[in-house]
Write a protein that holds these residues in place. Structure first.
Motif, PDB file in Angstrom:
ATOM      1  N   SER A  21       0.841  -1.175   0.000  1.00  0.00           N
ATOM      2  CA  SER A  21       0.000   0.000   0.000  1.00  0.00           C
ATOM      3  C   SER A  21       0.884   1.235   0.000  1.00  0.00           C
ATOM      4  CB  SER A  21      -0.861  -0.031   1.252  1.00  0.00           C
ATOM      5  OG  SER A  21      -1.508   1.200   1.462  1.00  0.00           O
TER       6      SER A  21
ATOM      7  N   TYR B 196      -6.759  -9.599  -0.982  1.00  0.00           N
ATOM      8  CA  TYR B 196      -6.692  -8.370  -1.794  1.00  0.00           C
ATOM      9  C   TYR B 196      -5.267  -7.835  -1.974  1.00  0.00           C
ATOM     10  CZ  TYR B 196     -11.647  -8.627  -0.924  1.00  0.00           C
ATOM     11  OH  TYR B 196     -12.932  -9.092  -0.827  1.00  0.00           O
TER      12      TYR B 196
ATOM     13  N   LEU C 243      -7.139  -5.317   3.749  1.00  0.00           N
ATOM     14  CA  LEU C 243      -8.098  -4.502   4.492  1.00  0.00           C
ATOM     15  C   LEU C 243      -7.893  -4.648   5.986  1.00  0.00           C
ATOM     16  CD1 LEU C 243     -11.434  -5.310   2.645  1.00  0.00           C
ATOM     17  CD2 LEU C 243     -10.581  -3.001   3.118  1.00  0.00           C
ATOM     18  N   GLN C 244      -7.984  -3.536   6.688  1.00  0.00           N
ATOM     19  CA  GLN C 244      -8.098  -3.616   8.141  1.00  0.00           C
ATOM     20  C   GLN C 244      -9.532  -3.254   8.491  1.00  0.00           C
ATOM     21  OE1 GLN C 244      -6.092  -0.655  10.494  1.00  0.00           O
ATOM     22  NE2 GLN C 244      -6.059  -1.944  12.306  1.00  0.00           N
ATOM     23  N   LEU C 245     -10.292  -4.238   8.877  1.00  0.00           N
ATOM     24  CA  LEU C 245     -11.699  -4.013   9.206  1.00  0.00           C
ATOM     25  C   LEU C 245     -11.851  -3.770  10.704  1.00  0.00           C
ATOM     26  CD1 LEU C 245     -13.186  -6.856   6.980  1.00  0.00           C
ATOM     27  CD2 LEU C 245     -13.148  -4.388   6.488  1.00  0.00           C
TER      28      LEU C 245
ATOM     29  N   ASP D 186     -13.826  -0.210   7.320  1.00  0.00           N
ATOM     30  CA  ASP D 186     -12.381  -0.280   7.572  1.00  0.00           C
ATOM     31  C   ASP D 186     -11.947   0.804   8.549  1.00  0.00           C
ATOM     32  OD1 ASP D 186     -11.975   2.102   6.199  1.00  0.00           O
ATOM     33  OD2 ASP D 186     -11.107   1.139   4.423  1.00  0.00           O
TER      34      ASP D 186
ATOM     35  N   TYR E 299     -17.930  -1.165   3.212  1.00  0.00           N
ATOM     36  CA  TYR E 299     -17.851  -2.218   2.205  1.00  0.00           C
ATOM     37  C   TYR E 299     -19.094  -3.088   2.273  1.00  0.00           C
ATOM     38  CZ  TYR E 299     -12.926  -0.928   2.107  1.00  0.00           C
ATOM     39  OH  TYR E 299     -11.759  -0.221   2.000  1.00  0.00           O
TER      40      TYR E 299
ATOM     41  N   ARG F 154     -13.227  -4.428  -4.701  1.00  0.00           N
ATOM     42  CA  ARG F 154     -12.773  -4.072  -3.347  1.00  0.00           C
ATOM     43  C   ARG F 154     -12.491  -2.571  -3.268  1.00  0.00           C
ATOM     44  NH1 ARG F 154      -9.667  -1.398  -0.769  1.00  0.00           N
ATOM     45  NH2 ARG F 154      -8.184  -1.965   0.865  1.00  0.00           N
ATOM     46  N   GLN F 155     -11.858  -2.012  -4.293  1.00  0.00           N
ATOM     47  CA  GLN F 155     -11.586  -0.571  -4.300  1.00  0.00           C
ATOM     48  C   GLN F 155     -12.887   0.227  -4.352  1.00  0.00           C
ATOM     49  OE1 GLN F 155      -8.838   0.701  -3.532  1.00  0.00           O
ATOM     50  NE2 GLN F 155      -7.453  -1.049  -3.784  1.00  0.00           N
TER      51      GLN F 155
ATOM     52  N   TYR G 197      -8.064 -10.641   7.000  1.00  0.00           N
ATOM     53  CA  TYR G 197      -7.978  -9.188   7.001  1.00  0.00           C
ATOM     54  C   TYR G 197      -6.983  -8.832   8.103  1.00  0.00           C
ATOM     55  CZ  TYR G 197     -12.452 -10.126   4.720  1.00  0.00           C
ATOM     56  OH  TYR G 197     -13.438 -10.636   3.915  1.00  0.00           O
TER      57      TYR G 197
END
Lengths: 447, 447
Positions: A20, A44, A48-50, A60, A66, A400-401, B100
């Motif tokens: 990233s 991905y 992702l950090q959910l 996120d 999302y 996802r984006q 994630y």
């Protein structure tokens, strides 16, 4: 084909690349690498950090929302209040294993068994679907005295040694053991094929192979929605002849309901029922507790008695008081919120929409599925007979984006896997379709 | 000996007998038999229906109170508020799998790994200790290219096919597979024995056997408190030479901390540390989430990389958000409530008391253990060299009638197994000792 890959790596972040432009996210990825290690997969290209989930929505750490069209464990939706309340209430009273009497366990077992076509059905609570399938194989081998197992060519049935051996999709190198015979699902895409006759022939050949090699046929272990193979659902009933052939040959039919079970396919509570099968053993997992770890196996008394003769079986967390409370809340809520009917209705709407998009966008090939489990083949724009896993990955990451989460599946990693919580409604389906159209229109060649 | 029996059946209710004079209880037992089936074991001659737990206390449906000196899963005590609060809070935010990014998982992994002697340690979260041990065997076999495993003669390491094969205590009939070599613990009772030299010789013979039979030595899988063998704890360090011998021979040392871990032995957080071992793989289970299902495996990066080369590994429930929250609350509370120190202090007090009783009551033979894991051999009053499983069962059931819950263990089913939550204090210990004295005085021959 040469681009065979482990299904479990599909849609995987590549740790060898920087993840990233976000320094904080990169730090988290580095921590992950150094603490959780090489077996740990992230989803991905930009992981992702959910931090929050609610219904079909996930959020996120930056507050971005999302639409979750991937996760089947929270079958009722993320953080469903009924399950939370049931878990909280039971947790404050008692959480103990099953070597004491528990009428809540009896009530649950009775209710679940009443939906199954077993004569003297018994419910063995486990903690995970892997443990349930592992136990199912033990029962089948003990009962038949045979070792061989028939599975689909990209099957996934769990993570223990015994079930990994019958999970070709977990393989990154080498071959399945010789006592495993695989049946290929892709020919079901052929126009005009007699699916029932094809599957019956495949199973006939598999039994012959296992018998010839001296293993015999202990079981046909089948996830009847063929989740990791890339979703093969139709026509209903297509597995009937094949399954009956296995049973005539003395093998057991094990219905792995971890993926298709609990109403996901819309028309039936269980995947095996959609195909009019009479399984000898049924296994349950993922969605059973909406996220609370609970799983189970159902089989006739006789099969379990054979195991009990030679071995003890106990599962510490399986069927503990809180697990049963969570599982009961799931069964009750599925019914009260009519989620199976919603899966059918929303699934049909979604499938129609996807078929519409497939008419406009060449890379969207076959659209398959039942209820809220849908697969879409992604093929090369230049050569529509060639599976295109690279493009599949671009679509998954493009979604996802744009705030929509789906996965990838299939033997060649080229199938969009759409498998949302069952509270996914028509608006959510339209949201997904709009996002997919944007991805296709922006990134790809219009037909 | 001829009275070999499956450890898992110890202290089991016999379904062929009527359970109780209580009609309601008998109805529950009948339901159990018809819904859960032959693999389902109930404790005690008169099974218990429990409805409430708090700290070290359990309550049955008639309101009777029981001192829990058996259950190790609720390591902090039943229904501990810290764990309940952590689970409730996390459950209302998010409960998702590990594909994630999750900094709570990183924090937990870092904290747990910092207590282990691994160089490049990585933590793989699983859902159950069985899954962790199953994975440990895969890693060891892949790394060494060998199949053989050394375990203790009445070991129990879990319920999957692979770990059942290395769990002689689960066997009711037949023998362990030829690739399993067993070491006998009972000679450690011999006065004046050099335990370290004895175990070293046993392991030397086991390695020789496995090599001679062509399996080689993949691992020494050891629960260092020897829970199901009947608790063999002393002297600390006794396993050091044996473990080093395995490692010199190329085998891996797998420390199964499901039983001795998380401070139970009092002197150390981990059982392997008490014996000054340097395990290659460490597995965790039961007490890790105080009842919330969570388990793990720790190993060096290199071992996990070898697996990742050939196979995917994913565990749906392992390390999910709520599991990590529960596990973190357990680690924090163990520390804040100084439960390891309490285990040492209360355990010493309890052991002294038991040794005092053993001086007065002939059937109470060797008292062994460390911290809050204690075993007491029960022998025949007529012949103190003869293990007496019938008397052991009478004592266990006598205590149950007097409101104290313990279990039975050992190869011959003749060892009282005392293993309470770690918040068990001196008063609770005295309560247990008083009840045991009553059972002995009333039922048995005073020396």
């Amino acid at each position: 084909m040469s681009d065979w890959r482990a299904i479990l790596d599909q849609n995987a972040f590549d740790f060898s690349r920087s993840g990233s432009t976000d320094a904080r996210l990169n730090r988290l990825i580095e921590q992950r690498r150094h603490l959780v290690g090489p077996t740990a997969m992230l989803f991905y290209d930009e992981p992702l950090q959910l931090v929050k989930g609610e219904g079909v929505w996930l959020y996120d750490s930056a507050g971005k929302r999302y639409l979750d069209a991937y996760n089947n464990v929270p079958v009722l939706g993320h953080c469903h209040p009924r399950v939370m309340d049931a878990v909280t209430a039971q947790m404050s009273q008692l959480n103990i294993h099953t070597r004491y009497l528990d009428d809540a366990l009896h009530r649950y077992a009775q209710q679940l068994l009443s939906t199954l076509p077993l004569k003297q059905g018994r419910l063995v609570m486990t903690c995970t679907g892997s443990e349930a399938n592992d136990l199912a194989l033990r029962l089948a081998r003990l009962h038949t005295g045979q070792q061989g197992v028939i599975v689909s060519a990209a099957a996934y049935h769990g993570n223990t040694q015994a079930v990994t051996d019958v999970s070709p999709s977990s393989l990154k190198r080498g071959q399945v053991p010789a006592y495993v015979a695989c049946i290929d699902l892709e020919p079901l895409n052929t126009e005009g094929i007699d699916a029932s006759a094809y599957l019956d022939q495949q199973v006939e050949a598999a039994i012959a192979q296992l018998q010839r090699d001296g293993y015999g046929c202990a079981a046909f272990l089948v996830d009847s929605i063929f989740s990791s193979d890339g979703v093969y659902a139709d026509p209903p009933g297509m597995l009937k002849a094949a399954a009956a052939r296995v049973q005539r040959a003395g093998g057991l039919l094990i219905a792995d309901e971890v993926q298709p079970g609990f109403g996901r396919t819309g028309s039936n509570l269980w995947g095996f029922d959609r195909h009019q099968l009479s399984p000898d053993i049924v296994t349950f997992g993922k969605p059973m507790g909406n996220g609370y770890p609970v799983a189970a196996l159902a089989a006739d008394e006789t099969l379990l008695a054979e195991l009990a003769e030679v071995s003890g079986y106990f599962n510490t967390f399986g069927g503990s008081s809180v697990a049963v409370a969570a599982a009961q809340a799931v069964l009750d809520t599925l019914d009260e919120e009519a989620l199976q009917a919603n899966a059918l209705s929303t699934g049909n709407r979604l499938k129609q929409g996807l078929q519409g998009l497939a008419e406009h966008y060449e890379p969207l090939s076959h659209v398959r599925g039942a209820g809220l489990f849908i697969g879409v083949d992604i093929v090369s724009s230049e050569d529509p007979t060639r599976p295109d896993s690279v493009l599949c990955s671009r679509i998954v990451n493009g979604l996802r984006q744009r705030g929509v989460l789906i996965g990838a599946a299939g033997r060649y990693g080229n199938v969009l896997k759409i498998r949302p919580p069952l509270c996914f409604n028509h608006d959510h389906a339209q949201h997904l379709l709009d996002a997919l159209e944007q991805v296709m229109a922006q990134d790809l060649i219009r037909r």
